[in-house]
Design a protein around this motif. Sequence first.
Motif, PDB file in Angstrom:
ATOM      1  N   ALA A   1       0.831  -1.202   0.000  1.00 21.03           N
ATOM      2  CA  ALA A   1       0.000   0.000   0.000  1.00 21.03           C
ATOM      3  C   ALA A   1       0.868   1.255   0.000  1.00 21.03           C
ATOM      4  CB  ALA A   1      -0.943  -0.003   1.202  1.00 21.03           C
ATOM      5  N   LYS A   2       1.979   1.219   0.756  1.00 19.69           N
ATOM      6  CA  LYS A   2       2.898   2.354   0.768  1.00 19.69           C
ATOM      7  C   LYS A   2       3.488   2.570  -0.623  1.00 19.69           C
ATOM      8  CE  LYS A   2       4.529   4.437   3.857  1.00 19.69           C
ATOM      9  NZ  LYS A   2       4.240   5.775   4.435  1.00 19.69           N
ATOM     10  N   GLN A   3       3.776   1.476  -1.323  1.00 18.32           N
ATOM     11  CA  GLN A   3       4.306   1.589  -2.675  1.00 18.32           C
ATOM     12  C   GLN A   3       3.265   2.193  -3.617  1.00 18.32           C
ATOM     13  OE1 GLN A   3       5.490  -2.455  -3.412  1.00 18.32           O
ATOM     14  NE2 GLN A   3       7.539  -2.158  -2.554  1.00 18.32           N
ATOM     15  N   ILE A   4       2.028   1.727  -3.486  1.00 27.77           N
ATOM     16  CA  ILE A   4       0.944   2.249  -4.328  1.00 27.77           C
ATOM     17  C   ILE A   4       0.761   3.747  -4.093  1.00 27.77           C
ATOM     18  CG2 ILE A   4      -1.564   2.202  -4.692  1.00 27.77           C
ATOM     19  CD1 ILE A   4      -1.409  -0.847  -4.091  1.00 27.77           C
ATOM     20  N   MET A   5       0.783   4.173  -2.841  1.00 32.14           N
ATOM     21  CA  MET A   5       0.612   5.583  -2.529  1.00 32.14           C
ATOM     22  C   MET A   5       1.787   6.415  -3.036  1.00 32.14           C
ATOM     23  SD  MET A   5      -1.058   5.223   1.299  1.00 32.14           S
ATOM     24  CE  MET A   5      -1.269   6.977   1.522  1.00 32.14           C
ATOM     25  N   ALA A   6       2.979   5.831  -2.982  1.00 32.89           N
ATOM     26  CA  ALA A   6       4.150   6.542  -3.503  1.00 32.89           C
ATOM     27  C   ALA A   6       4.049   6.720  -5.015  1.00 32.89           C
ATOM     28  CB  ALA A   6       5.435   5.776  -3.143  1.00 32.89           C
ATOM     29  N   ILE A   7       3.572   5.678  -5.696  1.00 27.19           N
ATOM     30  CA  ILE A   7       3.400   5.763  -7.154  1.00 27.19           C
ATOM     31  C   ILE A   7       2.334   6.802  -7.499  1.00 27.19           C
ATOM     32  CG2 ILE A   7       2.598   4.499  -9.192  1.00 27.19           C
ATOM     33  CD1 ILE A   7       3.898   1.991  -7.917  1.00 27.19           C
ATOM     34  N   ALA A   8       1.251   6.825  -6.721  1.00 27.41           N
ATOM     35  CA  ALA A   8       0.194   7.809  -6.960  1.00 27.41           C
ATOM     36  C   ALA A   8       0.719   9.230  -6.763  1.00 27.41           C
ATOM     37  CB  ALA A   8      -0.981   7.539  -6.024  1.00 27.41           C
ATOM     38  N   GLU A   9       1.529   9.424  -5.722  1.00 24.92           N
ATOM     39  CA  GLU A   9       2.122  10.739  -5.474  1.00 24.92           C
ATOM     40  C   GLU A   9       3.057  11.129  -6.607  1.00 24.92           C
ATOM     41  OE1 GLU A   9       3.192  14.344  -3.611  1.00 24.92           O
ATOM     42  OE2 GLU A   9       1.494  12.991  -3.344  1.00 24.92           O
ATOM     43  N   ALA A  10       3.838  10.144  -7.097  1.00 24.77           N
ATOM     44  CA  ALA A  10       4.740  10.409  -8.216  1.00 24.77           C
ATOM     45  C   ALA A  10       3.959  10.819  -9.460  1.00 24.77           C
ATOM     46  CB  ALA A  10       5.598   9.181  -8.499  1.00 24.77           C
ATOM     47  N   ALA A  11       2.808  10.177  -9.679  1.00 25.95           N
ATOM     48  CA  ALA A  11       1.966  10.523 -10.832  1.00 25.95           C
ATOM     49  C   ALA A  11       1.478  11.964 -10.730  1.00 25.95           C
ATOM     50  CB  ALA A  11       0.788   9.564 -10.922  1.00 25.95           C
ATOM     51  N   ARG A  12       1.062  12.361  -9.527  1.00 23.45           N
ATOM     52  CA  ARG A  12       0.618  13.737  -9.328  1.00 23.45           C
ATOM     53  C   ARG A  12       1.743  14.727  -9.611  1.00 23.45           C
ATOM     54  NH1 ARG A  12      -2.827  11.503  -5.175  1.00 23.45           N
ATOM     55  NH2 ARG A  12      -1.113  11.497  -3.693  1.00 23.45           N
ATOM     56  N   GLU A  13       2.946  14.370  -9.150  1.00 18.23           N
ATOM     57  CA  GLU A  13       4.093  15.258  -9.356  1.00 18.23           C
ATOM     58  C   GLU A  13       4.493  15.322 -10.824  1.00 18.23           C
ATOM     59  OE1 GLU A  13       6.942  13.735  -6.668  1.00 18.23           O
ATOM     60  OE2 GLU A  13       5.875  14.455  -4.896  1.00 18.23           O
ATOM     61  N   ASP A  14       4.387  14.194 -11.536  1.00 17.30           N
ATOM     62  CA  ASP A  14       4.698  14.188 -12.966  1.00 17.30           C
ATOM     63  C   ASP A  14       3.750  15.103 -13.730  1.00 17.30           C
ATOM     64  OD1 ASP A  14       6.781  12.488 -12.574  1.00 17.30           O
ATOM     65  OD2 ASP A  14       5.702  10.667 -13.169  1.00 17.30           O
ATOM     66  N   ILE A  15       2.486  15.080 -13.346  1.00 13.41           N
ATOM     67  CA  ILE A  15       1.501  15.940 -14.002  1.00 13.41           C
ATOM     68  C   ILE A  15       1.794  17.406 -13.681  1.00 13.41           C
ATOM     69  CG2 ILE A  15      -0.944  16.578 -14.050  1.00 13.41           C
ATOM     70  CD1 ILE A  15      -1.561  13.574 -13.617  1.00 13.41           C
ATOM     71  N   ALA A  16       2.157  17.666 -12.426  1.00 14.77           N
ATOM     72  CA  ALA A  16       2.529  19.031 -12.053  1.00 14.77           C
ATOM     73  C   ALA A  16       3.759  19.487 -12.831  1.00 14.77           C
ATOM     74  CB  ALA A  16       2.795  19.110 -10.546  1.00 14.77           C
TER      75      ALA A  16
ATOM     76  N   TYR B   1       4.577  18.542 -15.754  1.00 17.13           N
ATOM     77  CA  TYR B   1       4.129  18.821 -17.126  1.00 17.13           C
ATOM     78  C   TYR B   1       3.661  20.265 -17.239  1.00 17.13           C
ATOM     79  CZ  TYR B   1       1.396  18.506 -21.432  1.00 17.13           C
ATOM     80  OH  TYR B   1       0.889  18.719 -22.690  1.00 17.13           O
ATOM     81  N   HIS B   2       3.099  20.774 -16.165  1.00 16.02           N
ATOM     82  CA  HIS B   2       2.645  22.159 -16.136  1.00 16.02           C
ATOM     83  C   HIS B   2       3.731  23.096 -15.592  1.00 16.02           C
ATOM     84  CE1 HIS B   2      -1.412  21.076 -17.277  1.00 16.02           C
ATOM     85  NE2 HIS B   2      -1.450  20.166 -16.326  1.00 16.02           N
ATOM     86  N   GLN B   3       4.996  22.600 -15.583  1.00 20.48           N
ATOM     87  CA  GLN B   3       6.150  23.413 -15.192  1.00 20.48           C
ATOM     88  C   GLN B   3       6.081  23.881 -13.739  1.00 20.48           C
ATOM     89  OE1 GLN B   3       8.752  23.707 -17.355  1.00 20.48           O
ATOM     90  NE2 GLN B   3       7.488  22.332 -18.587  1.00 20.48           N
ATOM     91  N   GLU B   4       5.558  23.048 -12.879  1.00 21.02           N
ATOM     92  CA  GLU B   4       5.512  23.381 -11.464  1.00 21.02           C
ATOM     93  C   GLU B   4       6.162  22.265 -10.651  1.00 21.02           C
ATOM     94  OE1 GLU B   4       1.532  24.019 -10.253  1.00 21.02           O
ATOM     95  OE2 GLU B   4       1.244  25.811 -11.490  1.00 21.02           O
ATOM     96  N   VAL B   5       6.885  22.650  -9.641  1.00 23.38           N
ATOM     97  CA  VAL B   5       7.406  21.684  -8.671  1.00 23.38           C
ATOM     98  C   VAL B   5       6.642  21.913  -7.380  1.00 23.38           C
ATOM     99  CG1 VAL B   5       9.398  20.934  -7.334  1.00 23.38           C
ATOM    100  CG2 VAL B   5       9.685  21.610  -9.718  1.00 23.38           C
ATOM    101  N   GLN B   6       5.853  20.937  -6.990  1.00 18.03           N
ATOM    102  CA  GLN B   6       5.040  21.091  -5.799  1.00 18.03           C
ATOM    103  C   GLN B   6       4.848  19.727  -5.135  1.00 18.03           C
ATOM    104  OE1 GLN B   6       1.478  22.849  -7.353  1.00 18.03           O
ATOM    105  NE2 GLN B   6       0.729  20.952  -8.244  1.00 18.03           N
ATOM    106  N   GLY B   7       3.992  19.681  -4.151  1.00 17.48           N
ATOM    107  CA  GLY B   7       3.808  18.442  -3.413  1.00 17.48           C
ATOM    108  C   GLY B   7       4.760  18.385  -2.238  1.00 17.48           C
TER     109      GLY B   7
END
Length: 293
Positions: free
Chosen positions: A68-83, A85-91
């Motif tokens: 579950a920790k791995q799944i949540m880390a992957i989900a967080e990484a996906a959010r950051e990748d999308i951010a 893409y919009h030229q933002e570093v956040q999270g």
Amino acid sequence: MQFDALKTFVTLVEVNNFTKTSELLHISQPSVSLHIKNLEQELQTTLFIRSPKSVQITPTGEILYKRAKQIMAIAEAAREDIAAYHQEVQGTLVIGASFTIGEYILPPIIAGLQQQFPQLELQVIIGNTKEIIQYTKLLQVDIGLIEGQAHDNELLIKPFMKDELFIVSASNHPLTREQPITADKLQQQSWVAREEGSGTRYYLDHLFRANGLQIHSLLTISSNQGVKESVIQGLGLSLLSACVIERELKNGDMTILPLEGQHFMRTFSYLCSPTVKNKRNVDILIDVLKKKA
């Protein structure tokens, strides 16, 4: 398997309390119980052993927690990748650091990151080397920075900086008049050391073994500041990093005792799980560490 249920499960494991889990996630306590019940029914297993006063995770619960920790880390990484893409570093970037790095090396790095990426939320967890390795394996931190030895097939481990350690004493210690000193002068001395599991302690133990040193007494303190103050008060010698003793040497409170023919070099390393290897926020810190090297 619903993401919200996994998030509830992970939170319950980490806080070990249904009421606190509901408060942290802003959901009702019956909702917490329902999420866990649904997971247990879906997986056909018992995740917790409940009693009126405690919640104990089962072996299958431990398996699910790791995944579950791995799944949540992957989900967080996906959010950051999308951010990204919009030229933002956040999270959020959670950094685990052993004491010497966390107290003396990391602060200026953190300051630079906050100035460059103001939307990036930084969290720092400080522990000894053994603890940071464990936090990284359990994905409780995104990246670990350690000063000791690490050999673990579950982690990616890379060096980023060299560090030198020195034998030090109070400025009025009798050995300060006999420099450079030989190993026999260190026999039956009193020492002040960090705790077991510390990277600095590992190298001090190696110093004892390599030179066949017998010690008069050993005072163990689980902080660099505590070790330094004890040395200054004359409670014993110690082995400390150059970055830890810089101010005390400048003020004349502490003296280096060079050991004839011996130098103590070590490597600072960063480590992370392959699950978060390409997480953008982790990569940003790694780039900074590489430039520092």
